[in-house]
Each structure stands twice: as structure tokens, then as C-alpha cells.
Design an enzyme around this catalytic site. Structure first.
Site, PDB file in Angstrom:
ATOM      1  N   ASP A   1       1.985  -0.868  -6.110  1.00 35.58           N
ATOM      2  CA  ASP A   1       1.487   0.001  -4.910  1.00 35.58           C
ATOM      3  C   ASP A   1       2.332   1.048  -4.912  1.00 35.58           C
ATOM      4  O   ASP A   1       1.864   2.653  -4.750  1.00 35.58           O
ATOM      5  CB  ASP A   1       1.344  -0.541  -3.854  1.00 35.58           C
ATOM      6  CG  ASP A   1      -0.037  -1.465  -3.545  1.00 35.58           C
ATOM      7  OD1 ASP A   1      -0.465  -2.074  -4.739  1.00 35.58           O
ATOM      8  OD2 ASP A   1      -0.619  -1.514  -2.717  1.00 35.58           O
TER       9      ASP A   1
ATOM     10  N   ASP B   1       1.664  -6.867  -4.220  1.00 35.29           N
ATOM     11  CA  ASP B   1       0.756  -6.896  -3.062  1.00 35.29           C
ATOM     12  C   ASP B   1      -0.461  -7.644  -3.162  1.00 35.29           C
ATOM     13  O   ASP B   1      -0.715  -8.465  -2.409  1.00 35.29           O
ATOM     14  CB  ASP B   1       0.485  -5.421  -2.962  1.00 35.29           C
ATOM     15  CG  ASP B   1       1.928  -4.678  -2.354  1.00 35.29           C
ATOM     16  OD1 ASP B   1       2.811  -5.162  -2.416  1.00 35.29           O
ATOM     17  OD2 ASP B   1       1.691  -3.719  -1.607  1.00 35.29           O
ATOM     18  N   LYS B   2      -1.444  -7.150  -4.183  1.00 34.11           N
ATOM     19  CA  LYS B   2      -2.749  -7.805  -4.349  1.00 34.11           C
ATOM     20  C   LYS B   2      -2.640  -9.152  -5.416  1.00 34.11           C
ATOM     21  O   LYS B   2      -3.539  -9.713  -5.357  1.00 34.11           O
ATOM     22  CB  LYS B   2      -3.677  -6.878  -5.037  1.00 34.11           C
ATOM     23  CG  LYS B   2      -3.475  -5.495  -4.293  1.00 34.11           C
ATOM     24  CD  LYS B   2      -3.698  -5.671  -2.770  1.00 34.11           C
ATOM     25  CE  LYS B   2      -3.494  -4.456  -1.982  1.00 34.11           C
ATOM     26  NZ  LYS B   2      -1.867  -3.893  -2.105  1.00 34.11           N
TER      27      LYS B   2
ATOM     28  N   GLU C   1      -4.082   3.232   0.261  1.00 35.29           N
ATOM     29  CA  GLU C   1      -3.061   3.154   1.067  1.00 35.29           C
ATOM     30  C   GLU C   1      -2.653   4.638   1.294  1.00 35.29           C
ATOM     31  O   GLU C   1      -2.501   5.350   0.582  1.00 35.29           O
ATOM     32  CB  GLU C   1      -1.781   2.307   0.598  1.00 35.29           C
ATOM     33  CG  GLU C   1      -2.104   0.907   0.637  1.00 35.29           C
ATOM     34  CD  GLU C   1      -0.683   0.138   0.250  1.00 35.29           C
ATOM     35  OE1 GLU C   1      -0.709  -1.296   0.438  1.00 35.29           O
ATOM     36  OE2 GLU C   1       0.262   0.773  -0.392  1.00 35.29           O
TER      37      GLU C   1
ATOM     38  N   SER D   1       0.166   1.020   3.755  1.00 35.95           N
ATOM     39  CA  SER D   1       1.109   0.330   3.108  1.00 35.95           C
ATOM     40  C   SER D   1       1.851  -0.592   4.079  1.00 35.95           C
ATOM     41  O   SER D   1       1.931  -0.116   5.260  1.00 35.95           O
ATOM     42  CB  SER D   1       2.346   1.289   2.331  1.00 35.95           C
ATOM     43  OG  SER D   1       3.223   0.396   1.914  1.00 35.95           O
TER      44      SER D   1
END
Length: 549
Positions: free
Chosen positions: A75, A117-118, A439, A465
Site C-alpha cells: 500500500d 494489508d489485503k 487510501e 491507511s
């Protein structure tokens, strides 16, 4: 194996022999190891070592480990440009591709090796969907950097850019942040989204103790991976599957510890999506109910000056769970990937640092770190990291400065067009409108860096974020692209925010809003080809976890 089974599986066995597998290995359970190792994401560059350790553990316990890949987006590297449109959407690609690989090759069980993150929620979604024995071991968090003798992290770099733009620091100091803030591999060192989800994986019962907190560069992380490899064989033997572990009560536990830890607001997207794959509808209305009775015990970066490495030394996630259990807020009779219950797991945990993990008798606040707001501006809901908001901004009223994309808002902030008291509104950045729900770390960091963090709020149908701090309110639902109220806001409209009362209100009469609604027309999609266009056609709103239907 009877003769019919031998005949039926002979072609399959021939291909397994082509891999170099022996008859003995073929006869053992085939354990899929899902690795997101790549050379572009700092949190994933060490996953080859984690995977090797998992393979050793699986083999030691009598299984045959077989590795296959999945993707991961950083990210931080995707931030502030077209790439961020692809961050959230990879969650579904990760889940779908893992489902395809697992069922196509008939694995008996899985070890998931994610980090950022994902990647973590995507694999948790896949685990729930597949529902075969599965365990998680992440790559671990980054160690904090140091500037001027003080610990620092990735969010400090973003804010330093704003400080430099405002003439508060020199170019040399900015470069020092650039070179020292991220000193090792691993997921960025604060309680950002990756570490939030890795910690919540422990709470859900899908990862062993330390999964969320043992630093990436510690040898203990390799040991943890070996134990995970061995433990998957126990889960297979006992046929303990993800939906046995990730029950409705387990998600309530996760929301509770989310509030205690002060996790990223992105958890409010991911927990409902994971629950949906388990056949559980996790209504975010319960988040405030849980938050109202759950004290916030941790102020980890970006909220405070402690980091995941400090949480690890203080006793980790289990110690936070032990503190919260004193209030009777956790369901402790739930089975976990350890083969034991939550109560058994946390029984011996000790809080070793009462400043990193506050005792329940002396919390940072009596309510949790996240709040879900509702009102005419967000009839379905919106989300804020309450623990990251300056006290004076918990209640705020100001005129709207409206922007239809992130880039326009950043340009206005950097050219001093945003002044104390303003409410910055960034719209058409939701799951459909973005598409991809970008984000907004860059605009919030610019606001903080310019010294406006205690006087300016930001509202968006996009998201933030985990590195974001300040009065940053995201996931506004319904989003602008489907005609949500946020699409009707005009420059100068007063917006009233009361975070402690969970309210957000656009001070415009109902009659005027209806007039604006009648005049509103849907915007032409920004992207009409490729994966993003298909995603935009299927994705639901942020309050439902941005799941696909």
C-alpha cells in the site's frame, strides 16, 4: 488403497512423480503452503525463509509440503497514484486464486503465509470459503526506525513531507526520515492495517501466539513458522476447520480486541468480509456497542510512541486479551488453531509493561479505538479511528471544502487553501466510484504536517491507511457514485461531527437535499476496461465490507 483407487489415481501419481516426489511423500497428506513472497513488498521479501521453515515443520510432522503463490500489493508503494486503486481489489483476487489452486489440486490442508494489508484478509476469506484445516503464520512486523534518538515509522515519513512543504524541516531532515524510518523487512512497524490484521488473526484463533507481533528479523519468527507447520498436521488429524474456529463469537472477540488495541479502520472493511465468507453477517452497528464497553489499552503508532516490537515485549496480543478478559468481555470457551480454547491459550499471559498495555483499571480511554458514525451525511455509516483523534476534534463543526478526487484535495492542501476549521470532503473515491476505494494517507499526512491536525477534519467515501491519524472519517456509505448524500455536499455547507455521540450531520434542510438529489446525475465511470471495471460492477458499499455480489 484398493485396485480401483490405484487405477483412478495413477495419472495423478505420475505427475506427482514428475515433481520428484517419492511414493512415501505421495502417500502422506498434501499440505498446500500459500506464499505471497515477492521482491517488491518489504513485508514479503523474507517470506521465502518463513516458507522454508513451514516446510520443515510440515515434513517433521509427517506431511508433504507443496508451495504455491499468491499476489500482494504494498500500500505504501501504491499510495498517491493509480496503483492505490488496485490495493483493496486484490483482496478478492487473492481469495479467488487461492480457492482455485486449492480445489484444483485437492490439498488436504493449508498453511497461509501472508503479511501485508489485503493479503491477510484475502487469505482469511479463502480459508473460510474452502473450510479445510488451515493455519496462518505471517512474515512479521518491521522494527521501528530511529531519528534523533526517537523511534519512528513509515507514517512519520509521510508527515515529514508535509512538514517540509510547510517549511518546518530541512531537506536534509526529510532525507534522514527517508533513510531511517523503515530499517528492516517486515510489515510497517506501527498498528497499521497489516499488523492490525495479523494481530486479529491471533484473536480469531487462526494464528499461533506471536503471529502478529514477533518481529520479522527475529529467529523466533522462524521457530514460529516451524511450529505452524507441525500444528497444521494436528488440525488435520482432528479435522478442525476454519469455520469451527471463526464463529460469530470469535468475530465478536476480534472486534473487542480491535477496540482495545486501536487497530486500523480497515479492519471495519475486512472483518465483515471474512465473516461473510463464514456465512455470518457482521453488522457494524454492533461495533459501537462493543466499543462503548471496551477500554482502549494501547496507543501504538501512529497514535502514540510505542510500536509492535514494544507490544511483543509487553506480552503480545494474548496479554491484551488477558487484560480484557478481566472485564468478562471475551468468549473464552472457543476452539482455536492451537487445539486449545481461548481460555487455555491466554491463561499464562502476563502484562510485562503497563505503559504499552494499560491495565483495564487505567486505560487510555474507557471506550474503544474505533467509532462508527451515522447521520444524514452517512445514512448507512462511516468509520473513524477515535483513538487517533485530538480531543478538541472529537466534536467539530466547519464549512465543507469539496473535492471529487484525492489529487485535487492534495493540491488544495499544499497550496494553503485549507484553513483551520475546514472540513475537507473527498468523494467519488469509494469502492465503485474510485473504483477501488483508495487510501487517503497523503492528504491526511499533509494536513498533519502543516499543523492542521487539531483544526481540520477530512471525510471521504474512500478509506484511510492504518498510518493515518487525526479526524479522518472514511467509508462514508452510501458512496457518491451511487448517489449517497456525500455527492450532494457543496462548498461552504456546514458539517457537524460528534464522534463521542457517533453522529455526523450535514446542516442542510431536507428540502434542499431533495432538490439537489433531483438534480444529481451519475458520473461516467472513470475506468471502463479491465479488472477494475468488473470490480466496480460487482462491489458493494464500504459498510458491507466492500464484498462482491
Amino acid at each position: 488403497m484398493n485396485s480401483d483407487a490405484v487405477t483412478r489415481t495413477t495419472p495423478h501419481r505420475a505427475l506427482l512423480h514428475a515433481l520428484g516426489l517419492t511414493n512415501e511423500e505421495i502417500e502422506r497428506p498434501l499440505i498446500g503452503i500459500v506464499s505471497s513472497k515477492n521482491d517488491i513488498v518489504p513485508g514479503h521479501m523474507n517470506l521465502d525463509k518463513i516458507v522454508d521453515a513451514v516446510k520443515i515443520g510440515v515434513a517433521m510432522a509427517g506431511g508433504t509440503p507443496l508451495v504455491f503463490p499468491t499476489i500482494a500489493v504494498c500500500d505504501g508503494l501504491a499510495m498517491g497514484h493509480q496503483g492505490m486503486k488496485y490495493s483493496l481489489v486484490t483482496r478478492e483476487l487473492i481469495a479467488d486464486s487461492t480457492e482455485a489452486m486449492t480445489l484444483a489440486h485437492a490439498f488436504d490442508a493449508l498453511v497461509m503465509v501472508p503479511n501485508c494489508d489485503k493479503n491477510v484478509p484475502g487469505l482469511l476469506m479463502a480459508a473460510a470459503r474452502l473450510n479445510i484445516p488451515t493455519i496462518f503464520v505471517s512474515g512479521g512486523p518491521m522494527l521501528a526506525g530511529k531519528v534523533d534518538g526517537q523511534k519512528t515509522s513509515f507514517s512519520s515519513v509521510s508527515e515529514a513531507v508535509g512538514e517540509y512543504g510547510a517549511g518546518k524541516i530541512t531537506k536534509e531532515k526529510l532525507l534522514e526520515f527517508e533513510n531511517k524510518a523503515c530499517p528492516t523487512c517486515g510489515s510497517c512497524s506501527g498498528m497499521y492495517t497489516a499488523n492490525s490484521m495479523n494481530c486479529l488473526t491471533e484473536v480469531l484463533g487462526m494464528g499461533l501466539q506471536g503471529n502478529g507481533t514477533v518481529p520479522a528479523v527475529y529467529s523466533e519468527r522462524i521457530q514460529l513458522a516451524k511450529r505452524a507447520g507441525m500444528q497444521i498436521m494436528e488440525l488435520l488429524k482432528k479435522n478442525i476447520c476454519p469455520r469451527d474456529i471463526m464463529t460469530e463469537d470469535a468475530f465478536h472477540n476480534a472486534l473487542t480486541i480491535d477496540m482495545a488495541l486501536g487497530c486500523s479502520t480497515n479492519s471495519m472493511l475486512h472483518l465483515p468480509a471474512i465473516a461473510h465468507e463464514c456465512g455470518i453477517e457482521l453488522n457494524l452497528d454492533i461495533a459501537n456497542e462493543i466499543s462503548n464497553k471496551t477500554p482502549n489499552l494501547c496507543h501504538l503508532a501512529p497514535v502514540g510512541h510505542t510500536y509492535i516490537e514494544d507490544l511483543n515485549e509487553a506480552g503480545g496480543v494474548y496479554s491484551v486479551m488477558k487484560e480484557i478478559s478481566k472485564l468478562g468481555l471475551l468468549k473464552t470457551d472457543l476452539i482455536t488453531c492451537t487445539g486449545k480454547t481461548v481460555a487455555e491459550n491466554i491463561a499464562g499471559s502476563v502484562n510485562k509493561n503497563s505503559e504499552v498495555i494499560r491495565p483495564v483499571e487505567n486505560p487510555y480511554s474507557k471506550t474503544g479505538g474505533i467509532a462508527v458514525l451515522k447521520g444524514n451525511l452517512a445514512p448507512d455509516s462511516c468509520v473513524v479511528k477515535r483513538s487517533a483523534v485530538a480531543p478538541k476534534m472529537l466534536k467539530h463543526e466547519g464549512p465543507a471544502k469539496v473535492f471529487d478526487c484525492e489529487e485535487d484535495a492534495i493540491a488544495a492542501i499544499n497550496s494553503d487553501k485549507i484553513v483551520p476549521g475546514d472540513v475537507v470532503v473527498i468523494r467519488y473515491e469509494g469502492p465503485k466510484g474510485g473504483p477501488g476505494m483508495r487510501e487517503m494517507l497523503n492528504p491526511t499526512s499533509a494536513i498533519i504536517g502543516r499543523g492542521l491536525g487539531e483544526s481540520v477534519a477530512l471525510i471521504t467515501d474512500g478509506r484511510f491507511s492504518g498510518a493515518t491519524r487525526g479526524a479522518a472519517i472514511g467509508h462514508v456509505s452510501p458512496e457518491a457514485a451511487v448517489g449517497g448524500t456525500i455527492a450532494l455536499v457543496k462548498d461552504g455547507d456546514l458539517i457537524q461531527i460528534d464522534i463521542m455521540e457517533n453522529r455526523i450531520h450535514l446542516a442542510v434542510s431536507a428540502e434542499e437535499l431533495e432538490k439537489r438529489r433531483a438534480e444529481w446525475k451519475p458520473r461516467k465511470p472513470r475506468i471502463t476496461t479491465g479488472y477494475l471495471s468488473r470490480y466496480a460492477a460487482l462491489v458493494t458499499s464500504g459498510n458491507r465490507g466492500a464484498i462482491l455480489e
